[in-house]
Design a protein around this motif. Structure first.
Motif, mmCIF file in Angstrom:
data_model
loop_
_atom_site.group_PDB
_atom_site.id
_atom_site.type_symbol
_atom_site.label_atom_id
_atom_site.label_comp_id
_atom_site.label_asym_id
_atom_site.label_seq_id
_atom_site.Cartn_x
_atom_site.Cartn_y
_atom_site.Cartn_z
ATOM 1 N N SER A 208 14.315 15.080 29.432
ATOM 2 C CA SER A 208 13.583 16.250 28.953
ATOM 3 C C SER A 208 13.764 16.458 27.455
ATOM 4 O O SER A 208 14.841 16.224 26.889
ATOM 5 N N ASN A 209 12.700 16.889 26.791
ATOM 6 C CA ASN A 209 12.737 17.202 25.351
ATOM 7 C C ASN A 209 13.243 18.618 25.090
ATOM 8 O O ASN A 209 13.405 19.002 23.936
ATOM 9 N N ASN A 226 3.584 16.551 27.383
ATOM 10 C CA ASN A 226 3.038 15.200 27.315
ATOM 11 C C ASN A 226 3.872 14.224 28.153
ATOM 12 O O ASN A 226 3.323 13.360 28.849
ATOM 13 N N ARG A 227 5.207 14.366 28.074
ATOM 14 C CA ARG A 227 6.078 13.457 28.820
ATOM 15 C C ARG A 227 5.858 13.600 30.324
ATOM 16 O O ARG A 227 5.717 12.601 31.044
ATOM 17 N N LEU A 228 5.808 14.828 30.794
ATOM 18 C CA LEU A 228 5.624 15.059 32.221
ATOM 19 C C LEU A 228 4.247 14.591 32.690
ATOM 20 O O LEU A 228 4.116 13.980 33.763
ATOM 21 N N ASN A 230 2.364 12.214 31.391
ATOM 22 C CA ASN A 230 2.363 10.749 31.437
ATOM 23 C C ASN A 230 3.166 10.236 32.630
ATOM 24 O O ASN A 230 2.766 9.266 33.295
ATOM 25 N N ASN A 231 4.294 10.876 32.908
ATOM 26 C CA ASN A 231 5.135 10.453 34.022
ATOM 27 C C ASN A 231 4.401 10.601 35.356
ATOM 28 O O ASN A 231 4.394 9.689 36.190
ATOM 29 N N PHE A 232 3.760 11.734 35.543
ATOM 30 C CA PHE A 232 3.051 11.971 36.803
ATOM 31 C C PHE A 232 1.855 11.024 36.960
ATOM 32 O O PHE A 232 1.659 10.417 38.013
ATOM 33 N N ARG A 233 1.062 10.884 35.890
ATOM 34 C CA ARG A 233 -0.154 10.074 35.981
ATOM 35 C C ARG A 233 0.160 8.581 36.070
ATOM 36 O O ARG A 233 -0.652 7.804 36.580
ATOM 37 N N ASN A 234 1.292 8.164 35.566
ATOM 38 C CA ASN A 234 1.676 6.757 35.695
ATOM 39 C C ASN A 234 2.368 6.454 37.017
ATOM 40 O O ASN A 234 2.747 5.312 37.274
ATOM 41 N N PHE A 240 -3.805 14.869 38.006
ATOM 42 C CA PHE A 240 -2.954 15.821 37.284
ATOM 43 C C PHE A 240 -3.409 15.946 35.829
ATOM 44 O O PHE A 240 -3.744 14.955 35.171
ATOM 45 N N GLN A 241 -3.424 17.190 35.345
ATOM 46 C CA GLN A 241 -3.775 17.471 33.950
ATOM 47 C C GLN A 241 -2.690 18.332 33.325
ATOM 48 O O GLN A 241 -1.948 19.042 34.004
ATOM 49 N N GLN A 242 -2.623 18.290 32.000
ATOM 50 C CA GLN A 242 -1.559 18.985 31.274
ATOM 51 C C GLN A 242 -1.607 20.500 31.469
ATOM 52 O O GLN A 242 -0.584 21.183 31.400
ATOM 53 N N ASN A 243 -2.789 21.048 31.724
ATOM 54 C CA ASN A 243 -2.911 22.505 31.834
ATOM 55 C C ASN A 243 -2.238 23.076 33.083
ATOM 56 O O ASN A 243 -2.130 24.294 33.230
#
Length: 851
Positions: A208-209, A226-228, A230-234, A240-243
């Motif tokens: 975590s940042n 952004n980290r979360l 990317n982690n979820f979508r990968n 999943f979206q950032q919002n």
């Protein structure tokens, strides 16, 4: 009279400069020029670019604390069109008089010329108009400053502005920011309702940042989003979206501490008039379709040909033109695998590397056959480029070899040559030129020429007889290039013929790393006109001729000036001194120099056969064109002649005239060469960059060679090297560049530049270059040229100077003035600053930055 004219011109320029230096000259009445703007944070002046760029209104760009950009703008006439019309068009008498000398049409076009229009437009575009105080923008700046420091954790920040008059039509703004005490992250909790996301979060929570005990900064929260995401979508969470990520920050009665609660809600979507909420889930790929002709909709276009290969479905609206394996090897989205963003990016990069398609389109749809609605169909749409393409260009040019020249290039490309996405390119080039410095017995205008042709065959994979997937997986996007080339010069130097051929492999182990492996790189250089040697290498001729003047030379070998003729006289003199039937016995010192001249002549006129293999690795941390804080690392190792040496030993090839092994009666080169280069850029903010480069290279001959071919040697000096010396004008060692084209087999180079903005698109630079070339472990015996341990580092030449850069957008023009700061060619005690003046400066012109 000339001195008086010079003084008048100088006085005129001074008056013009001070006239333009009236910074308020273009400021309208009733308005104020923003001449100064200061930001004070807790009573300390803040100059960082990150903060000053927040101001919606800044002063005109300054250099040496002077607004030269404004001065340039003031030089331009604001209404040059009307002034021209008043002077020429409305004055009928003058218009008629000028029309008799030119024509009516030319008089009208005169208003569009550089002197009446172009120069004023250039000054306006290069300079900056006066910045007029706008109080609305100052209030907007105040809001931005408060928001910036609020996002840095200063939740009680306060800011005010003061505007003072500092002269006629001039004002200064002062922003005062009071920060207060920053807030510190205390407890961190999370509420994630979807079990899938909660599990994925727990596995990478340590990355975590947002960390307890650190100062609150909004950027860290954005980085964590952004980290979360990317982690979820990968990891399969396709929708999943950032919002869906939010943070609840509690600062009430916490004593400048911030308690953080991470909130991630469930997936919600609209079905008709209803809003449905459901937990996120992991999606798998149930089907991968590849459309090789990119139809707008597969339902509207009739599919003529299709094939299933390795769980991939390939479709074509015509007969399939590609081998299925060639296409599917570049696709990393697999049937049965989970969805991942990085697989999309890798697939796009790999397919784009084919150079037979435009950038591919990858789309997903939920598989309607899956009752659980957790499967995706991947559709990959490819748009083929034209199979055949042709290009041509034509240029007029001028260089140090030719006074005037014409060159032309043509190229022809065939894509998907063997139905495996291969590309074949053939290019031809030609050049004819005129030179007064070269021999021209027929007195023709175009007396020099050069032409050549190249062929390249590119494979978007490793072209090798055995499988290499386990050694270089397809994720590294490997490719192969096979090339052949030929070039020939006429009336240029020694009139070379150059044959080349290579088999090269390229791959990318990581995103910003690159590897190049030349399995074989062949170069054969044949010198056609070796008798022209002393016409080209005039320093060697002058040295030989000066020695010959001390001895009795038969008249038939001298010209009307009493100098050795070329080539008959020079060859005769060398034979009489060094040949079997020598008739001239020079002094020992003269004999050593003649031997040195002859050895260099033999080396530079001999034909070179080089069959080499090399491995190159490069790495960069530069992520985009605007990144000014990065490094580049390059290394290379090359060996040549080993296979030929084994072949020569095994086939009993005859020895050459110099006693060396041959291949088809040609003596070949044998050496090992290593290079290292490191470039580092430091972003100093406020449009200032400090850039450095370190280079070391060495080529060691062995076995069949005691020297390095000219084409593989190093030189010093030039616009991308030590800019205080001209190309080939530095070294080797402390020799003082006694030859025409000085080269050696070892090189050290250090560069440093301080780059800064002057105004507009004009940049300035201060630089220091240090380095030299030496001979080492070869057949050179002159101590002045040889690197002999650490003591030879005193022969490193130092140049310094200044330069200018002008950014045209698509290219940067570079102008540098180099001064010899430390010249090792002079005797000790007289090496520093002996030539540090404009009469000895070296002017360099280049394109883009040198490193």
């Amino acid at each position: 009279m000339k001195e008086v004219s010079t003084k008048i011109s100088l006085l005129f320029l001074i008056v013009l400069f001070f006239y333009a230096c009236d910074s308020t000259k273009r400021v309208p009445n009733g308005k104020k020029l923003l001449a100064k703007s200061v930001i004070l944070v807790d009573n300390n002046k803040e100059n960082s670019e990150e903060v000053t760029e927040l101001l919606s209104q800044k002063t005109n760009t300054k250099f040496l604390n002077l607004p030269f950009s404004l001065y340039f703008y003031n030089w331009a006439k604001p209404n040059h069109d009307s002034l021209f019309a008043e002077k020429f068009l409305k004055d009928s008498v003058r218009f008629e008089r000028i029309s008799k000398l030119l024509s009516s049409k030319q008089v009208y076009r005169l208003g569009e010329s550089f002197w009446y229009s172009g120069i004023h437009n250039f000054l306006k575009n290069t300079g900056e108009p006066p910045i007029i105080l706008d109080e609305a923008k100052t209030k907007k700046s105040l809001t931005k400053l408060k928001a910036y420091y609020f996002n840095q954790g200063y939740f009680n920040v306060d800011a005010t502005i003061k505007i003072d008059s500092i002269g006629l039509k001039k004002v200064a703004t002062e922003y005062n920011v009071t920060l207060g005490k920053p807030y510190i992250i205390d407890t961190i909790n999370h509420e994630i309702t979807s079990p899938v996301l909660d599990s994925l979060y727990g596995k990478t929570k340590y990355l975590s940042n947002i960390k307890s005990g650190e100062q609150y900064k909004s950027d860290n929260f954005e980085s964590e989003r952004n980290r979360l995401t990317n982690n979820f979508r990968n990891n399969g969470v396709y929708n999943f979206q950032q919002n869906y990520i939010s943070f609840d920050i509690d600062t009430i009665k916490t004593g400048n501490k911030a308690n953080v609660n991470l909130l991630i809600s469930d997936y919600s979507f609209r079905a008709g008039d209803s809003l449905i909420t459901t937990p996120f889930k992991i999606y798998k790929i149930s089907e991968v379709n590849i459309y090789t002709d990119n139809p707008s909709s597969k339902n509207k276009v009739k599919i003529v040909d299709s094939v299933v290969y390795n769980n991939y479905n390939l479709y074509s609206i015509d007969k399939l033109k590609y081998r299925p394996k060639a296409i599917t090897d570049a696709v990393f989205i697999t049937k049965g695998g989970i969805y991942a963003d990085y697989k999309n990016n890798l697939t796009s990069r790999s397919l784009n590397n084919f150079k037979v398609f435009t950038y591919p389109s990858i789309q997903y749809e939920v598989d309607p056959r899956d009752s659980l609605q957790s499967s995706l169909i991947a559709n990959i749409y490819l748009s083929p480029r034209k199979k055949y393409s042709f290009g041509a260009s034509f240029d007029a040019l001028h260089s140090n070899i030719q006074d005037f020249g014409l060159s032309g290039n043509t190229s022809f490309s065939i894509r998907n040559l063997f139905n495996g996405a291969e590309t074949f390119e053939i290019a031809a080039r030609g050049n004819i030129g005129s030179s007064q410095d070269l021999a021209n017995p027929d007195n023709t205008f175009f007396n020099i020429s050069e032409y050549g042709a190249d062929m390249r065959l590119n494979f978007p994979r490793l072209f090798f007889p055995i499988k290499t997937d386990k050694i270089l997986p397809k994720e590294m996007i490997p490719s192969t290039q096979i090339s052949l080339g030929f070039a020939k010069q006429q009336n240029i130097g020694l009139d070379k013929e150059n044959f080349t051929g290579s088999i090269t492999y390229n791959w990318t182990p990581k995103r910003y790393n690159a590897v190049r492996f030349d399995l074989v790189n062949i170069q054969y250089i044949k010198n056609i006109n070796v008798n022209n040697y002393f016409n080209v290498y005039r320093s060697s001729y002058a040295a030989l001729n000066n020695i010959a003047n001390n001895y009795l030379i038969e008249q038939e070998y001298l010209n009307e000036n009493g100098n050795l003729t070329i080539p008959i006289g020079t060859n005769w003199f060398l034979d009489q001194v060094l040949g079997e039937n020598q008739s001239i016995n020079p002094t020992p010192s003269d004999l050593d120099e003649i031997r040195s001249i002859n050895e260099r002549k033999n080396r530079l006129t001999e034909n070179n056969l080089i069959i080499a293999s090399s491995y190159s690795f490069s790495k960069t941390t530069k992520t985009n064109l605007l990144d000014n804080n990065f490094y580049v690392l390059r290394t290379k190792l090359e060996t040549a002649g080993n296979l030929l040496s084994l072949f020569a030993d095994g086939s009993n090839q005859p020895l050459g005239p110099n006693g060396n092994k041959t291949f088809f009666d040609i003596e070949f080169s044998q050496y090992v060469k290593a290079e290292f280069e490191y470039i580092k850029h430091f972003d100093l903010r406020n449009n200032k960059v400090f850039a450095t480069r370190t280079f070391f290279g060495i080529a060691i001959p062995y076995g069949n060679s005691n020297s390095i071919p000219f084409s593989r040697s190093y030189f010093g000096g030039g616009s991308n090297d030590n800019r205080a010396w001209r190309p080939y004008g530095l070294g080797p060692g402390r020799s003082g560049a006694r030859n025409d084209f000085n080269e050696a087999n070892m090189k050290i180079l250090l560069n440093a530049e301080f780059r800064f903005k002057i105004f507009g698109k004009l940049r300035g630079v201060l630089f220091v270059d240090a380095g030299n070339i030496w001979n080492v472990l070869d057949n050179v015996e002159d101590e002045e040229l040889i690197f002999d341990g650490l003591a030879s580092l005193k022969d490193i030449a130092v140049g310094s100077g200044f330069g200018f850069r002008y950014d045209f957008g698509f290219v940067v023009a570079r102008f540098d003035f180099g001064f010899k700061t430390y010249n090792p060619a002079h005797e000790e005690g007289k090496r520093w600053f002996r030539e540090y003046n404009f009469s000895n400066t070296v002017f360099n012109v280049g394109i883009n930055y040198p490193f």
